[in-house]
Design a protein around this motif. Structure first.
Motif, PDB file in Angstrom:
ATOM      1  N   ILE A 228       8.989  -2.080 -12.761  1.00 57.18           N
ATOM      2  CA  ILE A 228       8.198  -1.899 -11.535  1.00 57.18           C
ATOM      3  C   ILE A 228       8.964  -1.160 -10.454  1.00 57.18           C
ATOM      4  N   ALA A 229      10.287  -0.962 -10.658  1.00 56.88           N
ATOM      5  CA  ALA A 229      11.087  -0.276  -9.635  1.00 56.88           C
ATOM      6  C   ALA A 229      12.056   0.669 -10.313  1.00 56.88           C
ATOM      7  N   ALA A 230      11.530   1.827 -10.715  1.00 55.77           N
ATOM      8  CA  ALA A 230      12.387   2.838 -11.343  1.00 55.77           C
ATOM      9  C   ALA A 230      12.924   3.756 -10.257  1.00 55.77           C
ATOM     10  N   PHE A 231      14.207   4.077 -10.366  1.00 54.78           N
ATOM     11  CA  PHE A 231      14.831   4.963  -9.392  1.00 54.78           C
ATOM     12  C   PHE A 231      14.989   6.341 -10.016  1.00 54.78           C
ATOM     13  N   VAL A 232      14.404   7.358  -9.397  1.00 53.25           N
ATOM     14  CA  VAL A 232      14.489   8.736  -9.887  1.00 53.25           C
ATOM     15  C   VAL A 232      15.119   9.571  -8.775  1.00 53.25           C
ATOM     16  N   PRO A 233      16.433   9.845  -8.902  1.00 57.15           N
ATOM     17  CA  PRO A 233      17.158  10.479  -7.783  1.00 57.15           C
ATOM     18  C   PRO A 233      16.517  11.778  -7.281  1.00 57.15           C
ATOM     19  N   GLY A 234      16.168  12.692  -8.202  1.00 61.53           N
ATOM     20  CA  GLY A 234      15.685  14.004  -7.760  1.00 61.53           C
ATOM     21  C   GLY A 234      14.166  14.114  -7.730  1.00 61.53           C
ATOM     22  N   LEU A 235      13.497  13.008  -7.515  1.00 63.15           N
ATOM     23  CA  LEU A 235      12.032  12.965  -7.628  1.00 63.15           C
ATOM     24  C   LEU A 235      11.319  14.077  -6.870  1.00 63.15           C
TER      25      LEU A 235
ATOM     26  N   GLU B 106       5.191 -21.892  -1.601  1.00 63.67           N
ATOM     27  CA  GLU B 106       4.816 -23.304  -1.528  1.00 63.67           C
ATOM     28  C   GLU B 106       3.755 -23.525  -0.441  1.00 63.67           C
ATOM     29  N   LYS B 107       3.857 -22.759   0.662  1.00 69.78           N
ATOM     30  CA  LYS B 107       2.932 -22.931   1.779  1.00 69.78           C
ATOM     31  C   LYS B 107       1.721 -22.010   1.680  1.00 69.78           C
ATOM     32  N   GLY B 108       1.580 -21.302   0.542  1.00 66.57           N
ATOM     33  CA  GLY B 108       0.365 -20.525   0.328  1.00 66.57           C
ATOM     34  C   GLY B 108       0.402 -19.072   0.742  1.00 66.57           C
ATOM     35  N   LEU B 109       1.575 -18.541   1.121  1.00 70.37           N
ATOM     36  CA  LEU B 109       1.655 -17.106   1.407  1.00 70.37           C
ATOM     37  C   LEU B 109       1.429 -16.324   0.122  1.00 70.37           C
ATOM     38  N   LYS B 110       0.787 -15.156   0.257  1.00 66.80           N
ATOM     39  CA  LYS B 110       0.543 -14.319  -0.923  1.00 66.80           C
ATOM     40  C   LYS B 110       1.720 -13.386  -1.128  1.00 66.80           C
ATOM     41  N   VAL B 111       2.852 -13.951  -1.515  1.00 72.69           N
ATOM     42  CA  VAL B 111       4.060 -13.159  -1.683  1.00 72.69           C
ATOM     43  C   VAL B 111       4.525 -13.241  -3.139  1.00 72.69           C
ATOM     44  N   THR B 112       4.963 -12.104  -3.661  1.00 73.87           N
ATOM     45  CA  THR B 112       5.576 -12.063  -4.991  1.00 73.87           C
ATOM     46  C   THR B 112       6.914 -11.340  -4.832  1.00 73.87           C
ATOM     47  N   CYS B 113       7.770 -11.445  -5.842  1.00 75.56           N
ATOM     48  CA  CYS B 113       9.082 -10.798  -5.710  1.00 75.56           C
ATOM     49  C   CYS B 113       9.661 -10.417  -7.061  1.00 75.56           C
ATOM     50  N   ASP B 114      10.616  -9.511  -7.010  1.00 76.11           N
ATOM     51  CA  ASP B 114      11.384  -9.205  -8.215  1.00 76.11           C
ATOM     52  C   ASP B 114      12.861  -9.271  -7.902  1.00 76.11           C
ATOM     53  N   VAL B 115      13.629  -9.472  -8.979  1.00 73.21           N
ATOM     54  CA  VAL B 115      15.088  -9.464  -8.894  1.00 73.21           C
ATOM     55  C   VAL B 115      15.570  -8.400  -9.881  1.00 73.21           C
ATOM     56  N   SER B 116      16.530  -7.603  -9.453  1.00 74.92           N
ATOM     57  CA  SER B 116      17.108  -6.602 -10.354  1.00 74.92           C
ATOM     58  C   SER B 116      17.837  -7.318 -11.477  1.00 74.92           C
TER      59      SER B 116
ATOM     60  N   ALA C 284      11.567 -19.792 -11.439  1.00 74.04           N
ATOM     61  CA  ALA C 284      10.119 -19.981 -11.285  1.00 74.04           C
ATOM     62  C   ALA C 284       9.569 -19.188 -10.104  1.00 74.04           C
ATOM     63  N   THR C 285      10.432 -18.881  -9.137  1.00 77.78           N
ATOM     64  CA  THR C 285      10.000 -18.118  -7.958  1.00 77.78           C
ATOM     65  C   THR C 285      10.011 -16.611  -8.231  1.00 77.78           C
ATOM     66  N   ILE C 286      10.786 -16.193  -9.227  1.00 77.28           N
ATOM     67  CA  ILE C 286      10.920 -14.765  -9.543  1.00 77.28           C
ATOM     68  C   ILE C 286       9.756 -14.329 -10.420  1.00 77.28           C
ATOM     69  N   ASP C 287       8.863 -13.506  -9.865  1.00 78.82           N
ATOM     70  CA  ASP C 287       7.684 -13.064 -10.603  1.00 78.82           C
ATOM     71  C   ASP C 287       8.002 -11.968 -11.594  1.00 78.82           C
ATOM     72  N   VAL C 288       8.974 -11.141 -11.246  1.00 82.46           N
ATOM     73  CA  VAL C 288       9.220  -9.908 -12.003  1.00 82.46           C
ATOM     74  C   VAL C 288      10.718  -9.648 -12.093  1.00 82.46           C
ATOM     75  N   PHE C 289      11.162  -9.145 -13.251  1.00 78.10           N
ATOM     76  CA  PHE C 289      12.508  -8.577 -13.381  1.00 78.10           C
ATOM     77  C   PHE C 289      12.361  -7.061 -13.261  1.00 78.10           C
ATOM     78  N   SER C 290      13.306  -6.418 -12.600  1.00 76.25           N
ATOM     79  CA  SER C 290      13.211  -4.964 -12.441  1.00 76.25           C
ATOM     80  C   SER C 290      14.553  -4.315 -12.759  1.00 76.25           C
ATOM     81  N   VAL C 291      14.536  -3.003 -12.965  1.00 74.39           N
ATOM     82  CA  VAL C 291      15.791  -2.268 -13.106  1.00 74.39           C
ATOM     83  C   VAL C 291      16.285  -1.885 -11.709  1.00 74.39           C
ATOM     84  N   GLY C 292      15.417  -1.242 -10.953  1.00 68.08           N
ATOM     85  CA  GLY C 292      15.763  -0.911  -9.568  1.00 68.08           C
ATOM     86  C   GLY C 292      16.854   0.120  -9.441  1.00 68.08           C
ATOM     87  N   SER C 293      17.349   0.302  -8.222  1.00 72.61           N
ATOM     88  CA  SER C 293      18.387   1.306  -7.973  1.00 72.61           C
ATOM     89  C   SER C 293      19.780   0.689  -7.987  1.00 72.61           C
ATOM     90  N   LEU C 294      19.854  -0.613  -8.233  1.00 72.33           N
ATOM     91  CA  LEU C 294      21.152  -1.287  -8.201  1.00 72.33           C
ATOM     92  C   LEU C 294      22.167  -0.705  -9.195  1.00 72.33           C
TER      93      LEU C 294
END
Ligand SMILES: [Zn+2]
Ligand SMILES: [Zn+2]
Ligand SMILES: [Zn+2]
Ligand SMILES: [Zn+2]
Ligand SMILES: [Zn+2]
Ligand SMILES: [Zn+2]
Ligand SMILES: [Zn+2]
Ligand SMILES: [Zn+2]
Lengths: 363, 363
Positions: free
Chosen positions: A22-29, A180-190, A221-231
């Motif tokens: 979900i988070a691909a880094f393309v330097p010369g995009l 936990e409090k109902g916010l519509k938030v999702t996240c990923d970790v590299s 359980a809180t991490i919705d997605v694993f990503s590659v990212g720019s890390l």
């Protein structure tokens, strides 16, 4: 650490759906005539990623107006080996312009840390929330108080928000509290952030500390997605290693499957975070006839190739045997077969708000 | 600007309830044997403020533990001319300690801008939200993204929060948006911020810009409370003027009443923001037999006394004729009468959570 599993000779072969980065880094995009997008899609398909969401980040990677979008679209037409979509980046002053591009991109990226001045951050983000179509995803890299700030604005506007590349215990805890409090938030970790820390690379502040990393694993359980990212790219630069555009892509799935071999993750944990959740959160298309076959528990030394990897020479306990894209084998035992690039720009998928079904009158 | 009203000879005499300064600044609050608290209460009662909430701010004004609280309480026993209460200030590491002091103070102040490091801000504030009794008020001076951040935490914990000394258009707009969406947020604006701007004092960044000030006036409905705050003291320091502890107190009500004379405010606007709302937001006690009589439309030159004022020599169109405290006249025509100090430390008022009434069984 050597576990009894290392001595097993029985390997599990598992079939997975085509994965999403979900988070691909393309330097010369957005550099004219750049081959970076093609190179990244090629490395991606070989690594099991049949769909990538290209993040608009970096000096030459940032789409922030229709002009840079056109360049990236042209580069996409040079031939991509997997499907991809493009996103547009928010700036302090482009809220009204980019809403025009909404139909041609997959999501809006709000790079909170690079918005010009502190004073206007809230106002700028507020303007983007008001201008961006309500059905289209918004993604941000906000941290600490900026993260809390954008979560508040998302909450006040009743918008979904995805937080990318979380690295600290405080941020993951805030997201857990929000969920936990109902916010519509999702996240990923590299994925690199799950396996490398500042203990491995002192001074490398964009990696988690060892303590942060432990808390990330506790909050699986809180991490919705694993990503590659720019890390991985950032790490290569930090270490003055050749920053190949494909760095980090090849390692990703073998690292996660090694954790399966070690009993720290299940295969389902991976499918959820590299296929099911990415599709749902970013409203991605179905990829028919796209699968991969992997072997778990097979010790495999990471080869030292031209593409630098911090894991070169280390033993991972997994291998990708075969990748099938659109019902055709495109990769066998880690080698890309001589097939033409068949990936498509899927940016306009889901561009229109969902149709409201008109129910027929009861007879 | 000269309006036709300046030529009227008919003055209105109006009776007001005793006023509340919800953010009184007492420089030497926690210095042993300091007379500052007495001096501030004396200036306050003369200016119509029969109750002050002492904010724990500044180098020698900050109550952050039981020891400094004791010193402030001792200074309060030297004799106060109006009622007062004390608040305690949150630090990065005192969440568990200060909950012990909750019963002895009026509220918790979270000075968001002075919490040590950026990384721990959210975690520190989160710890305070968890440790502080739910029925006791929390007040903060957070700005921009920090403000958004603390509003999110308050929202997630379903806590009321009061934002003090708002000065910018973005902050007041964020608070207006929050109120509109149902957040339990209230705010005050320093009276000086309504009448002085960076146009008057270039480089004085703690004053609003002229544009900010115009937006504050437009958002009068969003402003729950007018306060004196530490802004007058900061301004005196900035201008290298003698920073008398009473600076800004005397000017406050005449400035507001001049706006009544000019048709920009009503008397009710003032009573709401200097009596009704402060009492409700901070759960303050009733002050029986406490009133003031003011005259509106009477041109009055601000005297150049030993206490510096940016308005010295200017004409304000109001005067305080009489202040009655606990059924006794304590001030006539601006002069404090030779009465003993009768104010009390009201910090423990409302210290206990409201009792749940046990309904008697129906007969
Ligand atoms: Zn095998
Ligand atoms: Zn809005
Ligand atoms: Zn679809
Ligand atoms: Zn699929
Ligand atoms: Zn008169
Ligand atoms: Zn909490
Ligand atoms: Zn009461
Ligand atoms: Zn009253």
């Amino acid at each position: 650490e050597i576990s009894v599993r290392d001595y097993q000779t029985c390997h599990r072969t598992v079939q997975l759906p085509g994965l999403v980065n979900i988070a691909a880094f393309v330097p010369g995009l957005v550099s004219r005539d750049s081959d970076d997008l093609q190179a990244v899609t090629k490395a991606s398909i070989a690594a099991g990623f049949s769909m990538i969401r290209v993040m608009p980040v970096g000096k030459d990677g940032s789409i922030s107006d229709l002009k840079s979008l056109k360049v990236a679209q042209q580069n996409g037409k040079r031939g991509a080996y997997c499907d991809f979509n493009l996103s547009i980046t928010a700036a302090s002053d482009n809220a009204s312009q980019i809403s025009n591009a909404a139909g041609e991109v997959g999501s809006l990226f709000i790079p909170f840390n690079h918005l010009s001045d502190n004073i206007s951050k809230v106002a700028a983000v507020e303007a983007h929330f008001d201008a961006w179509p309500t059905h289209k995803p918004i993604i941000t890299d906000a941290r600490t108080t900026d993260l809390a700030s954008i979560l508040l604005l998302a909450s006040l506007h009743n918008r979904r928000i995805h937080v990318t590349a979380v690295t600290t215990k405080n941020d993951i805890k805030l997201i857990a509290l929000g969920k936990e409090k109902g916010l519509k938030v999702t996240c990923d970790v590299s994925i690199y952030a799950l396996y490398l820390s500042q203990t491995d690379y002192p001074g490398c502040h964009f990696l988690p500390t060892a303590e942060d990393q432990a808390v990330l694993w506790e909050h699986l359980a809180t991490i919705d997605v694993f990503s590659v990212g720019s890390l991985p790219y950032q790490l290569a630069r930090f270490l003055n290693q050749p920053a190949d555009v494909a760095v980090g892509i090849e390692d990703s799935l073998p690292l996660l499957l090694t954790s399966v071999a070690e009993g720290k993750l299940t295969v389902d944990d991976i499918i959820t975070r590299l296929h099911d959740n990415p599709k749902e959160i970013f409203e991605l298309h179905d990829q028919v006839g796209t699968t991969l076959e992997v072997e778990i528990d097979r010790p495999c030394v990471v080869a030292a190739t031209s593409s630098w990897s911090p894991f070169a020479g280390k033993v991972l306990k997994a291998a990708i045997l075969r990748v099938t894209f659109q019902d055709e084998a495109v990769c066998l035992d880690g080698s890309v077969l001589p097939v033409p690039p068949r990936g498509s720009d899927m940016s306009t998928h889901g561009a229109l708000p969902p149709m409201v079904a008109i129910s027929s009158p009861a007879v």
